[in-house]
Design a protein around this motif. Structure first.
Motif, mmCIF file in Angstrom:
data_model
loop_
_atom_site.group_PDB
_atom_site.id
_atom_site.type_symbol
_atom_site.label_atom_id
_atom_site.label_comp_id
_atom_site.label_asym_id
_atom_site.label_seq_id
_atom_site.Cartn_x
_atom_site.Cartn_y
_atom_site.Cartn_z
ATOM 1 N N UNK A 130 -49.283 26.874 53.040
ATOM 2 C CA UNK A 130 -48.556 27.475 54.165
ATOM 3 C C UNK A 130 -48.010 28.855 53.834
ATOM 4 N N UNK A 131 -47.698 29.129 52.549
ATOM 5 C CA UNK A 131 -47.067 30.395 52.192
ATOM 6 C C UNK A 131 -48.027 31.382 51.544
ATOM 7 N N UNK A 132 -49.262 30.979 51.276
ATOM 8 C CA UNK A 132 -50.242 31.890 50.679
ATOM 9 C C UNK A 132 -50.647 32.957 51.684
ATOM 10 N N UNK A 133 -50.781 34.189 51.219
ATOM 11 C CA UNK A 133 -51.211 35.269 52.101
ATOM 12 C C UNK A 133 -52.610 35.003 52.638
ATOM 13 N N UNK A 134 -52.869 35.532 53.827
ATOM 14 C CA UNK A 134 -54.180 35.376 54.447
ATOM 15 C C UNK A 134 -55.235 36.099 53.618
ATOM 16 N N UNK A 135 -56.325 35.412 53.349
ATOM 17 C CA UNK A 135 -57.394 36.008 52.557
ATOM 18 C C UNK A 135 -58.272 34.933 51.944
ATOM 19 N N UNK A 136 -59.143 35.323 50.999
ATOM 20 C CA UNK A 136 -60.091 34.364 50.415
ATOM 21 C C UNK A 136 -59.426 33.154 49.762
ATOM 22 N N UNK A 137 -58.329 33.380 49.026
ATOM 23 C CA UNK A 137 -57.684 32.247 48.357
ATOM 24 C C UNK A 137 -57.131 31.260 49.389
ATOM 25 N N UNK A 138 -56.490 31.775 50.454
ATOM 26 C CA UNK A 138 -55.967 30.883 51.488
ATOM 27 C C UNK A 138 -57.092 30.100 52.145
ATOM 28 N N UNK A 139 -58.196 30.777 52.470
ATOM 29 C CA UNK A 139 -59.322 30.087 53.103
ATOM 30 C C UNK A 139 -59.868 28.992 52.199
ATOM 31 N N UNK A 140 -59.939 29.265 50.896
ATOM 32 C CA UNK A 140 -60.436 28.270 49.941
ATOM 33 C C UNK A 140 -59.503 27.059 49.886
ATOM 34 N N UNK A 141 -58.191 27.315 49.782
ATOM 35 C CA UNK A 141 -57.227 26.220 49.691
ATOM 36 C C UNK A 141 -57.197 25.392 50.972
ATOM 37 N N UNK A 142 -57.210 26.062 52.113
ATOM 38 C CA UNK A 142 -57.164 25.334 53.384
ATOM 39 C C UNK A 142 -58.422 24.497 53.590
ATOM 40 N N UNK A 143 -59.583 25.058 53.220
ATOM 41 C CA UNK A 143 -60.827 24.302 53.360
ATOM 42 C C UNK A 143 -60.799 23.049 52.491
ATOM 43 N N UNK A 144 -60.307 23.184 51.262
ATOM 44 C CA UNK A 144 -60.226 22.038 50.362
ATOM 45 C C UNK A 144 -59.333 20.956 50.960
ATOM 46 N N UNK A 145 -58.134 21.360 51.422
ATOM 47 C CA UNK A 145 -57.194 20.379 51.978
ATOM 48 C C UNK A 145 -57.772 19.702 53.209
ATOM 49 N N UNK A 313 -56.066 22.769 42.113
ATOM 50 C CA UNK A 313 -55.835 21.338 42.360
ATOM 51 C C UNK A 313 -54.350 21.064 42.505
ATOM 52 N N UNK A 314 -53.555 21.687 41.646
ATOM 53 C CA UNK A 314 -52.103 21.510 41.685
ATOM 54 C C UNK A 314 -51.538 22.017 43.012
ATOM 55 N N UNK A 315 -52.013 23.190 43.451
ATOM 56 C CA UNK A 315 -51.528 23.779 44.698
ATOM 57 C C UNK A 315 -51.833 22.889 45.901
ATOM 58 N N UNK A 316 -53.060 22.379 45.966
ATOM 59 C CA UNK A 316 -53.442 21.525 47.091
ATOM 60 C C UNK A 316 -52.589 20.263 47.111
ATOM 61 N N UNK A 317 -52.407 19.641 45.959
ATOM 62 C CA UNK A 317 -51.629 18.392 45.889
ATOM 63 C C UNK A 317 -50.168 18.619 46.289
ATOM 64 N N UNK A 318 -49.552 19.665 45.742
ATOM 65 C CA UNK A 318 -48.153 19.932 46.076
ATOM 66 C C UNK A 318 -48.001 20.357 47.529
ATOM 67 N N UNK A 319 -48.985 21.086 48.058
ATOM 68 C CA UNK A 319 -48.930 21.488 49.463
ATOM 69 C C UNK A 319 -48.935 20.270 50.372
ATOM 70 N N UNK A 320 -49.815 19.314 50.081
ATOM 71 C CA UNK A 320 -49.878 18.103 50.896
ATOM 72 C C UNK A 320 -48.581 17.317 50.792
ATOM 73 N N UNK A 321 -48.052 17.203 49.579
ATOM 74 C CA UNK A 321 -46.817 16.439 49.386
ATOM 75 C C UNK A 321 -45.635 17.098 50.081
ATOM 76 N N UNK A 322 -45.483 18.405 49.888
ATOM 77 C CA UNK A 322 -44.321 19.084 50.459
ATOM 78 C C UNK A 322 -44.418 19.171 51.978
#
Length: 525
Positions: A130-145, A313-322
């Protein structure tokens, strides 16, 4: 003596800094009507500002009501208000039509997140989706989740975990109602959010790592999340006044750095523990473990380590939990408070559940589709008490023209979802809790509701949240009789925070329904 000298030096530095800014301060330009504004085209209305602090002195708690009052007083009917939080320009959007424009026409331009100091300190090397800036990393994390947790297919595949946690919650409340094993069940006082938080945290943890959280871990994670949400609020003055951050009043920087380390350590511990459990299972059994988010991502890591490092992996897991715990628990608490103040709604919802599910078994997630009145309760709760009254703050990554007014790059954007969803021009009796208003509500009318946001930064966890809250409320009403503690109505005052908690945490009397005791006893055995 050394402390006094240090305090005197700090005061001198602060006075010098303030004097410099007072001397160099330039008021924003005025239009012909005297309203503050900037940029090309028509100017945006703005209240009178002070040097250095801007409009921070006008902000009161709760923030969403304070900003709405400013918009009503100083706005010109455009649905826009320009504020300055220190040196940071802030655009406050109070019109549904303007919000639609923001997240359709200007969706990409407003897809960034504000680069606030507290966010950098708190997230460290592990920002949430939710707090990652818009761009390739955000798209990658959101797609994974989305692919591994939040798409319809994965939600259907993990429904058994939510059914199991609902049984555990009902069993725990049943046990608490017993003075001792074998004794008759009686009413007990329950902290609704605590019970809801335990349920939501274990639902997400089961999806993420295939196990429940220990009680002490739930409490610690709750404290971490609440501290992080408090620091992420738009009224955190240290984010907008550099001298406060420099002097670190209240040791905020140190506290945020400590929270960041705890988040990092927790996320890595969850991943490492899963690795150890998977290795132990591989050595002792030929039966493959059930699919989990971490399991999927670790398999991806084996074939593509550069795309799936531990920090991802850590970011996706904590994002889902929080994202999935505090918001769901708050929704359940607000809904239960509304139900307690409107007991006829509980009776109507319970009758619907009894008719569809019966009393010989516990409600399951597959039953939710046949409970339209329960869905109306949830939707009406989201209308009155949206998860984030201003959504997660956006930021303009380039200049854009919104409603004919120029919004410069770097402007933080807050959207007044709370007031929009109570607009008397759009809703009959907007302040009243009337679930029936959503009976037969058409999908194309959903634009009047945006508790999960709009556009590409819309919360991807909407489906999971509705399932989680539906299961919790459904089981609570099916199995237990809920009443207020005392004769007074529940205090519905709103607290401050990114997810708008109740100002007074809800406690309620919970007593097993006589018709459900036979079924509840099976959960105790």
């Amino acid at each position: 003596m050394e402390f006094s000298q240090a305090l005197g030096l700090a005061s001198l530095l602060l006075s010098t800094w303030l004097l410099f800014h007072l001397i160099t301060y330039q008021a924003p330009p005025k239009n012909a009507n005297g309203d503050g504004g900037y940029g090309r085209g028509r100017s945006i209305p703005s209240p009178p500002a002070l040097p250095v602090v801007g409009h921070l002195h006008l902000l009161k708690k709760p923030l969403h009501r304070s900003l709405a009052a400013l918009a009503a007083r100083y706005g010109d009917g455009s649905g826009l208000l320009l504020l300055r939080f220190g040196a940071r320009p802030v655009l406050f959007v109070s019109s549904q039509a303007v919000a639609d424009e923001c997240f359709t026409v200007h969706d990409v331009a407003l897809a960034d997140r504000p680069g606030l100091a507290s966010r950098r300190l708190l997230t460290d090397d592990c920002p949430t989706i939710a707090t990652t800036d818009y761009g390739p990393r955000w798209r990658h994390l959101r797609r994974i989740a989305t692919v591994h947790a939040l798409c319809s297919h994965r939600l259907a595949a993990t429904s058994a975990a939510r059914d199991a946690e609902a049984r555990a919650m009902a069993g725990n409340l049943w046990r608490r109602s017993l003075a001792s094993p074998g004794a008759a069940a009686s009413a007990v006082v329950v902290s609704v959010k605590s019970a809801a938080y335990d349920f939501a945290a274990n639902v997400i943890m089961s999806m993420v790592a295939g196990k429940r959280m220990a009680e002490e871990d739930v409490l610690r994670f709750k404290a971490l999340t609440e501290a992080g949400l408090a620091a992420a609020g738009a009224a955190n003055r240290q984010d907008f006044l550099p001298f406060l951050r420099l002097l670190d009043f209240g040791r905020v920087n140190r506290r945020l750095a400590g929270l960041a380390k705890e988040r990092h350590d927790l996320g890595q511990r969850i991943v490492d523990e899963y690795r150890r459990r998977r290795l132990a299972a591989d050595d002792s059994s030929s039966t493959p473990p059930r699919r989990t988010v971490i399991g999927d991502l670790l398999r991806q890591q084996e074939s593509s380590p550069e795309s799936y490092p531990d920090d991802v992996i850590r970011t996706v897991c904590l994002s889902l939990l929080q994202a999935g715990t505090d918001t769901s628990a708050s929704m359940i608490e607000w809904a239960m408070a509304l139900l307690l103040n409107n007991p006829y709604v509980i009776k109507k919802a319970t009758a619907e559940i009894d008719s569809v599910v019966g009393m010989s078994r516990l409600l399951q997630e597959s039953d939710l589709a046949g409970l339209p009145y329960l869905r109306c309760i949830i939707t009406e709760t989201l209308r009155l008490y949206p998860l984030a009254p201003h959504l997660v703050p956006h930021e303009a990554s380039c200049d854009c023209v919104v409603a004919g007014r120029t919004v410069p790059r770097g402007t933080m954007v807050l959207v007044d979802v709370y007031s929009m969803q109570r607009d008397p021009r759009l809703w009959d009796d907007p302040e009243k809790f009337i679930p029936e208003r959503f009976k037969g509500f058409k999908a194309d009318e959903s634009r009047w509701m945006m508790p999960f946001g709009m556009g590409r930064r819309k919360c991807p966890g909407e489906g999971l949240a509705l399932r989680t809250v539906g299961m919790a409320l459904g089981v609570m009403m099916q199995c237990f009789k809920w009443e207020r503690v005392g004769k007074e109505k529940v205090d519905m005052s709103e607290g401050s925070g990114l997810t708008m908690p109740m100002a007074v945490p809800l406690v309620a009397l919970c007593q097993p329904r006589m018709e459900m005791e036979s079924m509840l006893k099976t959960l105790y055995e």
